[in-house]
Structures are given as C-alpha cells and as structure tokens.
Design an enzyme around this catalytic site. Structure first.
Site, PDB file in Angstrom:
ATOM      1  N   TYR A   1      62.582  81.229  10.762  1.00  0.00           N
ATOM      2  CA  TYR A   1      63.733  82.042  11.150  1.00  0.00           C
ATOM      3  C   TYR A   1      65.286  81.370  10.719  1.00  0.00           C
ATOM      4  O   TYR A   1      66.270  82.452  10.408  1.00  0.00           O
ATOM      5  CB  TYR A   1      63.717  82.808  12.559  1.00  0.00           C
ATOM      6  CG  TYR A   1      62.294  83.618  12.604  1.00  0.00           C
ATOM      7  CD1 TYR A   1      62.432  84.995  12.278  1.00  0.00           C
ATOM      8  CD2 TYR A   1      61.349  83.146  12.926  1.00  0.00           C
ATOM      9  CE1 TYR A   1      61.403  85.693  12.423  1.00  0.00           C
ATOM     10  CE2 TYR A   1      60.278  83.654  13.076  1.00  0.00           C
ATOM     11  CZ  TYR A   1      60.070  85.285  12.890  1.00  0.00           C
ATOM     12  OH  TYR A   1      59.146  85.978  12.833  1.00  0.00           O
TER      13      TYR A   1
ATOM     14  N   ASN B   1      58.627  91.405  20.387  1.00  0.00           N
ATOM     15  CA  ASN B   1      60.052  91.139  19.819  1.00  0.00           C
ATOM     16  C   ASN B   1      60.845  92.259  20.290  1.00  0.00           C
ATOM     17  O   ASN B   1      60.709  93.336  20.051  1.00  0.00           O
ATOM     18  CB  ASN B   1      59.877  90.727  18.126  1.00  0.00           C
ATOM     19  CG  ASN B   1      59.342  89.530  18.005  1.00  0.00           C
ATOM     20  OD1 ASN B   1      59.394  88.603  18.839  1.00  0.00           O
ATOM     21  ND2 ASN B   1      58.104  89.414  17.060  1.00  0.00           N
TER      22      ASN B   1
ATOM     23  N   CYS C   1      55.804  83.272  22.031  1.00  0.00           N
ATOM     24  CA  CYS C   1      56.004  83.364  20.497  1.00  0.00           C
ATOM     25  C   CYS C   1      54.795  82.397  20.191  1.00  0.00           C
ATOM     26  O   CYS C   1      54.424  81.157  20.618  1.00  0.00           O
ATOM     27  CB  CYS C   1      57.398  83.024  20.273  1.00  0.00           C
ATOM     28  SG  CYS C   1      57.655  83.005  18.444  1.00  0.00           S
TER      29      CYS C   1
ATOM     30  N   HIS D   1      62.893  82.485  18.020  1.00  0.00           N
ATOM     31  CA  HIS D   1      63.397  82.274  16.522  1.00  0.00           C
ATOM     32  C   HIS D   1      64.552  81.755  16.417  1.00  0.00           C
ATOM     33  O   HIS D   1      64.848  81.985  15.276  1.00  0.00           O
ATOM     34  CB  HIS D   1      63.112  83.949  16.023  1.00  0.00           C
ATOM     35  CG  HIS D   1      61.857  84.666  16.352  1.00  0.00           C
ATOM     36  ND1 HIS D   1      61.572  85.951  15.785  1.00  0.00           N
ATOM     37  CD2 HIS D   1      60.650  84.110  16.484  1.00  0.00           C
ATOM     38  CE1 HIS D   1      60.292  86.121  16.057  1.00  0.00           C
ATOM     39  NE2 HIS D   1      59.876  85.219  16.393  1.00  0.00           N
TER      40      HIS D   1
ATOM     41  N   ARG E   1      60.114  99.688  11.814  1.00  0.00           N
ATOM     42  CA  ARG E   1      60.220  98.321  11.219  1.00  0.00           C
ATOM     43  C   ARG E   1      60.749  98.473   9.755  1.00  0.00           C
ATOM     44  O   ARG E   1      61.670  97.732   9.339  1.00  0.00           O
ATOM     45  CB  ARG E   1      59.209  97.497  11.254  1.00  0.00           C
ATOM     46  CG  ARG E   1      59.217  96.122  10.453  1.00  0.00           C
ATOM     47  CD  ARG E   1      58.097  95.337  10.371  1.00  0.00           C
ATOM     48  NE  ARG E   1      58.147  94.109  10.041  1.00  0.00           N
ATOM     49  CZ  ARG E   1      57.108  93.082  10.306  1.00  0.00           C
ATOM     50  NH1 ARG E   1      56.013  93.317  10.965  1.00  0.00           N
ATOM     51  NH2 ARG E   1      57.505  91.796   9.493  1.00  0.00           N
TER      52      ARG E   1
END
Length: 438
Positions: free
Chosen positions: A241, A144, A164, A194, A90
């Site tokens: 987002y 995700n 989500c 998102h 990440r």
C-alpha cells in the site's frame, strides 16, 4: 467453543474454514455460525464449508443464518469480515476519486474514507449486540479500513483486536524464499494498518533482511509493484500500500487506463460462487488465492486461539506470562502482529491511536511489544495518517460535510483545498444511502 463470522457469505470464508479444519488442535471449534443477509451468497458458501470440514474429518457443526442475534448467541469470538454496500460500493470508491486526480482505492485516500463512513456505524451496532449477547466474547476485526474500525471498537470499550494478513503474508513469502518454515521467521513489522514497513527479518534470531533483499530483491519488488532501486534505497520492505504514497501520480495514471480492481474482484467472486455451488467441490479452489487474503486463516486462527487462552498456541520464548486478570494467572501469551491501541509504543503518537505492531496476545487482549524508534522518514507519514484517521473516525461517528472535508484535507493523498472540496461532494453524493446525516 462457538465461533461466529459476520459476513459469512464472503468468498473469503472457505479460506477460514480450511484453516479451522487444518488447525483444529489449536482452535477446537464445535460450532461455526456464518451470518450474512445475502442468502444467495450464504447458501453456496455454507455448503462448501460443510464439505471442507467433512473432507478433513472435522466434527464441527456449521450453521448459516441472516439473524445476527442467533449467530452471536453463545459465541466465544466473533469475526467481522463484512463489506457495507458490497462490491458496487467498492467500484465507486475506486472510481470517483480518479475524477479529481487522486488515487481510487478502497482502504486509503478518499475511497478509504468513504468505506470508513459506511462501515463504522454498522460495526459499532454489531459490537453492541455482541456485547449484549456475551460480554466476554472477543471481536476480531478483519473489516477494512482495519485501523479506523478497530479504533472505533476500542474507543467504545469493546473487547476487540484488529487483524490484517499483510504481515503473515510476508512471513510465508519470506520463508519460501529462504527455504525455511514460516514459524522460524520473525518480522520487525511497524506502522499503521496498510502503512507498514518490515525493518527486519530474522530467522531463528538471526537478521537476514540484507541477504533477502540481495538475493530476492527483484521478486520482492515485483510483489510490491515498486522499482527495485527504491526498495534498495530504503533498505526495508514496505507494504504494497505504500506505492499509493511513493508513486501516487504513476498509480493514478495506471488506474485510469485499466480495469478497476473492484471489477476484477467482482468477476472473480461470481466465478467462485459458481464453483462453491458445485456439490462435488470439497476443498478451497486455487482461484481463491487470486482474491486476496492469503493466509488469513492462519492469522485468524492463531489470534482467536490466543485470545481464548488456548494453550495449543506455541509460546514465544522471552514473552512474559499473562498477569493476573481476566485470563487468569499464567495463561499463555503469544506474539502476533495485530492492530491495537498504541499506548506509548510509538511515543510521537497519542495513546489511543491504533498501530500495527507485534504484540503479546492472551486472554486479556493484545499488549504491543517495545519497538525501536521509528525513523523520521517513516514517522512523518505515520503521524500524518494517524491525524487523518482521527478525523475520519470523528466524521464516521458524528457526520457532517465539514468533518468529511477536514479528514480529506488532512490526508497526505489529498492535502489540497480544491481536491478536498471536490472529493467531499462526490463522496457524499455516492454514499448518501449509507450516511444517516446526508
């Protein structure tokens, strides 16, 4: 009833366990199998999970294992909450895109594509092993990028629904602002994972979005990190987002000057795991609320219960009963925001696109409810990102530098030949260990 959690060593898990304990009448789990190859995480998480259940008097048995087959054997539902490559991957996803002047984020843009490429093959392998163990088991995907991963699962014929926490998070926040119970709040939530907008907020059937924006606009703008005039101009509440699209250059400047979200999360996780190892801790700590995933447990329990035909889930008025089929005639369905096949819900998208909308959920799966036509201001972006997600899935399934490049070029956050070339090189270089074709 047995529930398996793949990625059970996640620091999210105590949130889920707390929800299972509180909502035991909705989903009476007898065994919770936590599977994770990282024993150093699984130990403290499993210990805290047992203490949470004991504190709340829940009789379920918790097992911890690094063996996937043992975890899913006999499971009625399997929750996926894994992170291929861990927080180190990440950190990379949020860093190298910035070198090219693009947003570095783990679920969208170039970083989101990297995560999809690492994740889809692993999830599909897990799903095949779940199908061999129990063909009737449901897979609930919280991993995700949820839209792409869910599309991969559904395209491969798996019994899967994507989940989500954005919608349920809005539901609880709006309820608190309005002084009502969360179950009184209904959202007109539409878009892709998102990439969604709350076009309406109803309390006991009455539209209250204009009042919500008038009375609580500043607070909502603060939660979204967007200017209030933008939200007022739109007249809707976009997901957090959308700031990556509506304020791309500003976000890039911010990300280049401050610590990455990945480094903050990694620090929080280290502290949480230390706390979880404390044998006197028997409830989820407040610090977990800063990790993200708020109200994940409520959404996961409600969705799993509906998929398994639990009548403890409140029936929504006006929702048809389940037709004759896998769930049996008359099984209760309940309305929840999920990720599932479009199937005509947004007519300008292909049927096999995965959308995030309210759906009637029951033992035969999730059936999107009709939604009002999506305004052109939002439909164009949804259409472009859907095209990207199709190309991203092709790259994840079949590999190849050209497919990666095509997906990046199609993404609205990239969209330039020079950027796509540079990002493709960096993506492959940073993820070579996770790409069988590289």
């Amino acid at each position: 009833m047995k529930l398996a959690v793949i990625g059970g060593g996640s620091t999210y898990t105590p949130e889920l366990v707390d929800g299972l304990a509180r909502l035991r009448d909705v989903l009476p789990v007898e065994e919770l199998a936590l599977m994770d190859p990282a024993a150093d995480r699984l130990g403290p998480v499993g210990g805290l999970a047992r203490r949470i259940l004991a504190r709340q008097g829940h009789p379920a048995r918790i097992t911890t294992t690094g063996d996937l087959e043992a975890a899913v054997d006999g499971a009625d539902a399997v929750l996926l909450q894994l992170r291929v490559g861990g927080q180190a991957a990440r950190e990379n996803d949020e860093t190298w895109p910035l070198e090219c002047g693009c947003v570095g984020q783990e679920t969208t843009g170039a970083g989101g594509l990297a995560k999809a490429l690492r994740t889809v093959p692993v999830v599909l392998d897990i799903a095949e092993r779940v199908r061999r163990a129990n063909p009737d088991a449901w897979i609930v995907d919280f991993t995700n990028p949820v839209g792409i991963v869910t599309r991969a699962l559904l395209t491969a014929g798996h019994r899967a629904v994507g989940l989500c926490n954005v919608a349920v998070g809005f539901q609880y926040r709006f309820a608190a602002m309005l002084g009502v119970r969360p179950e009184q709040v209904e959202l007109d939530h539409v878009g892709l994972n998102h990439l969604t907008w709350e076009r309406g907020v109803r309390v006991d059937g009455q539209e209250v979005l204009p009042r919500l924006l008038a009375e609580h606009g500043e607070r909502i703008a603060g939660l979204l990190h967007m200017p209030l005039p933008v939200i007022a101009r739109l007249g809707v509440v976009p997901s957090y987002y959308l700031r990556y699209f509506y304020a791309h250059d500003e976000v890039v400047r911010q990300l280049r000057t401050g610590p990455s979200r990945a480094s903050e999360v990694a620090a929080t996780e280290r502290r949480l795991l230390e706390m979880y190892a404390d044998p006197t801790l028997d409830e989820k700590p407040e610090l977990l609320g800063t990790r993200g995933g708020a109200h994940y447990s409520e959404a996961a329990v409600a969705l799993t219960a509906a998929l398994l035909g639990r009548t403890g889930v409140p029936e929504e008025p006006g929702v048809p009963e389940e037709p004759e089929g896998r769930g049996g005639a008359g099984a209760v369905r309940n309305v929840q925001v999920v990720n599932t096949f479009n199937n005509g819900t947004l007519p300008f998208l292909p049927d096999d696109a995965v959308v995030e909308v309210p759906a009637a959920v029951g033992p035969s799966g999730a059936v999107p409810l009709p939604v009002a036509p999506l305004e052109p201001l939002y439909a164009g972006l949804v259409s472009a990102v859907t095209t990207y997600e199709h190309l991203a899935l092709e790259a994840a399934l079949h590999g190849g530098r050209d497919r990666v490049f095509d997906a990046l070029l199609a993404h609205p956050l990239v969209g330039q030949f020079e950027y796509a070339e540079k990002l493709t090189d960096r993506l492959v270089a940073h993820n070579r260990d996770h790409l069988a074709w590289a």
